[in-house]
Design a protein around this motif. Sequence first.
Motif, mmCIF file in Angstrom:
data_model
loop_
_atom_site.group_PDB
_atom_site.id
_atom_site.type_symbol
_atom_site.label_atom_id
_atom_site.label_comp_id
_atom_site.label_asym_id
_atom_site.label_seq_id
_atom_site.Cartn_x
_atom_site.Cartn_y
_atom_site.Cartn_z
ATOM 1 N N GLU A 32 0.830 -1.206 0.000
ATOM 2 C CA GLU A 32 0.000 0.000 0.000
ATOM 3 C C GLU A 32 0.865 1.257 0.000
ATOM 4 O O GLU A 32 0.569 2.234 -0.700
ATOM 5 N N GLN A 33 1.933 1.248 0.775
ATOM 6 C CA GLN A 33 2.827 2.408 0.815
ATOM 7 C C GLN A 33 3.504 2.615 -0.536
ATOM 8 O O GLN A 33 3.669 3.753 -0.977
ATOM 9 N N ALA A 34 3.881 1.553 -1.199
ATOM 10 C CA ALA A 34 4.510 1.669 -2.514
ATOM 11 C C ALA A 34 3.530 2.275 -3.515
ATOM 12 O O ALA A 34 3.902 3.132 -4.326
ATOM 13 N N LYS A 35 2.264 1.859 -3.448
ATOM 14 C CA LYS A 35 1.247 2.435 -4.330
ATOM 15 C C LYS A 35 1.069 3.924 -4.045
ATOM 16 O O LYS A 35 0.966 4.735 -4.972
ATOM 17 N N THR A 36 1.034 4.281 -2.771
ATOM 18 C CA THR A 36 0.879 5.682 -2.387
ATOM 19 C C THR A 36 2.068 6.504 -2.861
ATOM 20 O O THR A 36 1.902 7.613 -3.393
ATOM 21 N N ILE A 37 3.269 5.984 -2.705
ATOM 22 C CA ILE A 37 4.472 6.690 -3.142
ATOM 23 C C ILE A 37 4.448 6.898 -4.651
ATOM 24 O O ILE A 37 4.759 7.992 -5.137
ATOM 25 N N ASP A 38 4.062 5.882 -5.407
ATOM 26 C CA ASP A 38 3.975 6.021 -6.866
ATOM 27 C C ASP A 38 2.972 7.104 -7.254
ATOM 28 O O ASP A 38 3.246 7.931 -8.127
ATOM 29 N N LYS A 39 1.831 7.095 -6.590
ATOM 30 C CA LYS A 39 0.794 8.094 -6.877
ATOM 31 C C LYS A 39 1.305 9.501 -6.562
ATOM 32 O O LYS A 39 1.130 10.432 -7.358
ATOM 33 N N LEU A 40 1.955 9.657 -5.429
ATOM 34 C CA LEU A 40 2.479 10.965 -5.045
ATOM 35 C C LEU A 40 3.582 11.435 -5.991
ATOM 36 O O LEU A 40 3.661 12.625 -6.316
ATOM 37 N N LYS A 42 3.802 10.742 -9.155
ATOM 38 C CA LYS A 42 3.133 11.188 -10.382
ATOM 39 C C LYS A 42 2.519 12.566 -10.186
ATOM 40 O O LYS A 42 2.607 13.427 -11.067
ATOM 41 N N GLU A 43 1.898 12.795 -9.026
ATOM 42 C CA GLU A 43 1.299 14.096 -8.746
ATOM 43 C C GLU A 43 2.367 15.186 -8.665
ATOM 44 O O GLU A 43 2.170 16.291 -9.180
ATOM 45 N N ILE A 44 3.489 14.887 -8.038
ATOM 46 C CA ILE A 44 4.576 15.865 -7.938
ATOM 47 C C ILE A 44 5.095 16.218 -9.321
ATOM 48 O O ILE A 44 5.328 17.391 -9.632
ATOM 49 N N LYS A 45 5.269 15.223 -10.178
ATOM 50 C CA LYS A 45 5.740 15.494 -11.534
ATOM 51 C C LYS A 45 4.742 16.346 -12.288
ATOM 52 O O LYS A 45 5.123 17.312 -12.962
ATOM 53 N N MET A 46 3.468 16.023 -12.166
ATOM 54 C CA MET A 46 2.435 16.790 -12.851
ATOM 55 C C MET A 46 2.434 18.244 -12.357
ATOM 56 O O MET A 46 2.385 19.189 -13.161
ATOM 57 N N MET A 47 2.521 18.441 -11.060
ATOM 58 C CA MET A 47 2.515 19.792 -10.503
ATOM 59 C C MET A 47 3.779 20.554 -10.894
ATOM 60 O O MET A 47 3.708 21.745 -11.219
ATOM 61 N N SER A 48 4.915 19.909 -10.877
ATOM 62 C CA SER A 48 6.147 20.610 -11.257
ATOM 63 C C SER A 48 6.112 20.975 -12.743
ATOM 64 O O SER A 48 6.594 22.039 -13.128
#
Length: 70
Positions: A32-40, A42-48
Amino acid sequence: MEKETDERLTAIEMKLAYMEDFVNQIQDVTVEQAKTIDKLQKEIKMMSDKIRDMPNVMEGDIPNRRPPHY
């Protein structure tokens, strides 16, 4: 003597069962933590990417001129 051996073996089997359950729980949390890290990530890349593109988008709205104090 055999009763004592059986009791010790039973105790070891119980400990092993608890340890197997604990390892499975840790594995579930890790997945679950690995899934959360992957999602975050992707969000960081999108925001940057959005932040990096902001000046390009805003340049069309704001005229390129000197500030009034010049």
